[in-house]
Design an enzyme around this catalytic site. Structure first.
Site, PDB file in Angstrom:
ATOM      1  N   ARG A  46      97.848 110.193  11.350  1.00  0.00           N
ATOM      2  CA  ARG A  46      97.930 108.786  11.784  1.00  0.00           C
ATOM      3  C   ARG A  46      97.912 107.825  10.598  1.00  0.00           C
ATOM      4  O   ARG A  46      98.410 106.704  10.696  1.00  0.00           O
ATOM      5  CB  ARG A  46      96.798 108.426  12.762  1.00  0.00           C
ATOM      6  CG  ARG A  46      96.887 106.944  13.191  1.00  0.00           C
ATOM      7  CD  ARG A  46      95.924 106.551  14.300  1.00  0.00           C
ATOM      8  NE  ARG A  46      94.576 106.989  14.088  1.00  0.00           N
ATOM      9  CZ  ARG A  46      93.705 106.396  13.260  1.00  0.00           C
ATOM     10  NH1 ARG A  46      94.047 105.344  12.557  1.00  0.00           N
ATOM     11  NH2 ARG A  46      92.491 106.886  13.135  1.00  0.00           N
ATOM     12  N   TYR A 100     116.829  90.030  17.751  1.00  0.00           N
ATOM     13  CA  TYR A 100     116.768  91.194  18.641  1.00  0.00           C
ATOM     14  C   TYR A 100     115.759  90.874  19.769  1.00  0.00           C
ATOM     15  O   TYR A 100     114.679  90.339  19.507  1.00  0.00           O
ATOM     16  CB  TYR A 100     116.338  92.432  17.838  1.00  0.00           C
ATOM     17  CG  TYR A 100     115.931  93.571  18.711  1.00  0.00           C
ATOM     18  CD1 TYR A 100     116.860  94.181  19.546  1.00  0.00           C
ATOM     19  CD2 TYR A 100     114.620  94.024  18.743  1.00  0.00           C
ATOM     20  CE1 TYR A 100     116.487  95.210  20.392  1.00  0.00           C
ATOM     21  CE2 TYR A 100     114.244  95.058  19.580  1.00  0.00           C
ATOM     22  CZ  TYR A 100     115.184  95.642  20.401  1.00  0.00           C
ATOM     23  OH  TYR A 100     114.809  96.653  21.243  1.00  0.00           O
ATOM     24  N   ASP A 172     114.847  91.632   9.151  1.00  0.00           N
ATOM     25  CA  ASP A 172     115.236  92.867   9.824  1.00  0.00           C
ATOM     26  C   ASP A 172     116.633  93.213   9.305  1.00  0.00           C
ATOM     27  O   ASP A 172     117.604  92.507   9.590  1.00  0.00           O
ATOM     28  CB  ASP A 172     115.234  92.640  11.343  1.00  0.00           C
ATOM     29  CG  ASP A 172     115.639  93.877  12.131  1.00  0.00           C
ATOM     30  OD1 ASP A 172     116.354  94.734  11.585  1.00  0.00           O
ATOM     31  OD2 ASP A 172     115.253  93.965  13.316  1.00  0.00           O
ATOM     32  N   LYS A 197     118.316 103.588  14.112  1.00  0.00           N
ATOM     33  CA  LYS A 197     119.743 103.263  14.066  1.00  0.00           C
ATOM     34  C   LYS A 197     120.400 103.967  12.865  1.00  0.00           C
ATOM     35  O   LYS A 197     120.442 105.167  12.819  1.00  0.00           O
ATOM     36  CB  LYS A 197     119.908 101.745  14.032  1.00  0.00           C
ATOM     37  CG  LYS A 197     119.084 101.012  15.106  1.00  0.00           C
ATOM     38  CD  LYS A 197     119.537 101.378  16.505  1.00  0.00           C
ATOM     39  CE  LYS A 197     118.954 100.568  17.640  1.00  0.00           C
ATOM     40  NZ  LYS A 197     117.533 100.434  17.776  1.00  0.00           N
TER      41      LYS A 197
HETATM   42  N1  PLP Z   1     115.787  95.556  15.293  1.00  0.00           N
HETATM   43  C1  PLP Z   1     117.046  95.642  15.737  1.00  0.00           C
HETATM   44  C2  PLP Z   1     118.115  94.833  15.070  1.00  0.00           C
HETATM   45  C3  PLP Z   1     117.355  96.476  16.825  1.00  0.00           C
HETATM   46  O1  PLP Z   1     118.623  96.558  17.273  1.00  0.00           O
HETATM   47  C4  PLP Z   1     116.314  97.233  17.433  1.00  0.00           C
HETATM   48  C5  PLP Z   1     116.563  98.142  18.587  1.00  0.00           C
HETATM   49  O2  PLP Z   1     117.514  98.079  19.304  1.00  0.00           O
HETATM   50  C6  PLP Z   1     115.018  97.102  16.948  1.00  0.00           C
HETATM   51  C7  PLP Z   1     114.789  96.267  15.858  1.00  0.00           C
HETATM   52  C8  PLP Z   1     113.875  97.866  17.557  1.00  0.00           C
HETATM   53  O3  PLP Z   1     113.914  99.175  17.107  1.00  0.00           O
HETATM   54  P1  PLP Z   1     113.293 100.442  17.885  1.00  0.00           P
HETATM   55  O4  PLP Z   1     114.062 100.608  19.160  1.00  0.00           O
HETATM   56  O5  PLP Z   1     113.444 101.552  16.899  1.00  0.00           O
HETATM   57  O6  PLP Z   1     111.846 100.100  18.141  1.00  0.00           O
END
Ligand code: PLP
Length: 379
Positions: A46, A100, A172, A197
């Site tokens: 963890r 997002y 991000d 992704k």
């Molecule tokens: N940031 C972006 C741009 C995303 O497209 C996503 C998920 O679709 C996330 C963050 C969240 O990621 P996760 O699904 O791995 O928690």
């Protein structure tokens, strides 16, 4: 090491573990305490400090050009731990207005419930930032390429404003990937990824990542340790394996997505294509100046509105109608019914996200097959 070499070797154990070329999976929750001094030397999965975590942390830092890195149980674990390492009750965050959906809900729901306030701004309009600033503003949150319109925001203005006012910048960078863009080199403090992704790239792992200075990443890790968002060692192994081909995959996806975008932009059944590699796109000049490639995503509005968009989604044979992005399979989705369903219709319209918009995550298939599939579905 050059970037390509770092993807394979940076942060690898030296000497190799039992000579193994890949880092074995350390599927052990705890490790013998022998010889370790204090609590912080304890090895426990963890605490994200197994050999599988260590190699990924070091590799991510090398790829993003930062002092430190960290992997997390999901992109949302990375985003939530990063924000919670910076703000608490009574603090205020500036954020770009089109984020997002999960991040938007975290800011407006969960963090609001904890007493954190957020003001959304258009990160392309730097002249509006000052009016949104408060004495308790701590952080400025943006995305490197926005979803689903693939905007490239005025990132330099965000960094300059944040520096002037002592704010921590978070970005991000999921859609850009460190192949195309390394935000720390432009001055961002914390770089975040949904490693689900492109970083993993095989549609088989949920993971997240954080990169930044050693001090900031240690702050994020402390939150992650407490909230329990560590990545399982087996998922670490899969992520490390997937990342080795990141550059090859992203280079291909850059090329294919631009070719498909160019094809669609000439198509009579398509009203508009959004892709930062097209000169018609508002982010074209910035993408050209800052990015090595313009990414594997595109979106478009078919000429016949929502019915045409629905017909397209129902008619593709190679592409799959599914959310998510960055994998080897081409995925298509209508954001109004998936990622942005939770955004009120009027707000979607204000942000320019039409109900007829189709988002495409280009995979690794042959470009000719994808174009044939899209031709068929548009027909
Ligand atoms: N940031 C972006 C741009 C995303 O497209 C996503 C998920 O679709 C996330 C963050 C969240 O990621 P996760 O699904 O791995 O928690």
């Amino acid at each position: 090491m050059r970037f390509s070499t770092k993807l394979i070797h940076a942060g690898g154990p030296d000497p190799r573990i039992e000579g193994a070329l890949t880092v074995p999976i350390f599927q052990s929750s705890t490790f013998e305490h022998a010889g370790r001094m204090g609590y912080h030397d304890v090895k426990y999965a963890r605490l994200s400090n197994t050999p599988n975590h260590d190699v990924l942390a070091a590799r991510l830092a090398a790829l993003e050009g930062t002092e430190a890195g960290l992997v997390t149980a999901s992109g949302m674990a990375a985003i939530s731990a990063a924000l919670l390492s910076l703000v608490g009750a009574g603090d205020h965050v500036l954020a770009h207005e089109a984020l997002y959906g999960g991040t938007h809900s975290l800011l407006t729901g969960d963090l609001a419930a904890l007493g954190v306030e957020v003001t959304f701004v258009d990160a392309n309009r730097a002249e509006t930032f000052a009016a949104a600033l408060r004495p308790n503003t701590r952080a400025f949150y943006v995305e490197a390429i926005t979803n689903p319109l693939l905007e490239v925001l005025d990132l330099d203005a965000v960094v300059a404003f944040a520096r002037k006012h002592g704010l921590t910048t978070l970005i991000d960078s999921t859609m850009a990937t460190p192949v195309n863009f390394r935000p720390a080199e432009r001055g961002f403090d914390l770089v975040l990824h949904s490693a689900t992704k492109y970083l993993n790239g095989h549609t088989d792992v949920i993971a997240g990542a954080v990169a930044g200075s050693a001090e900031r990443v240690a702050g994020v890790k402390k939150k992650l340790d407490h909230f329990g968002g560590s990545l399982d060692p087996h998922a670490c192994f899969l992520l490390e394996r997937g990342m080795k081909t990141l550059e090859l995959r992203v280079e291909r996806q850059n090329r294919t997505s631009l070719a498909v975008a160019e094809h669609l932009s000439r198509h009579a059944a398509v009203a508009h294509v959004f892709h930062p590699g097209l000169p018609s796109h508002a982010g074209y000049a910035r993408a050209k100046a800052w990015f090595r490639g313009t990414g594997g995503m595109l979106s478009f509005r078919p000429a016949g509105g929502v019915p045409a968009a629905e017909r397209f989604l129902g008619s593709v044979r190679l592409a799959t109608s599914a959310p998510s992005l960055g994998g080897p399979e081409t995925l298509v989705t209508r954001p109004a019914t998936t990622s942005h369903q939770g955004v009120a219709a009027a707000e979607r319209a204000r942000l320019g996200i039409g109900d007829d918009l189709v988002r495409v995550s280009i995979g690794l298939e042959a470009v000719e097959d994808l174009i044939e599939d899209f031709e068929h579905a548009l027909g």
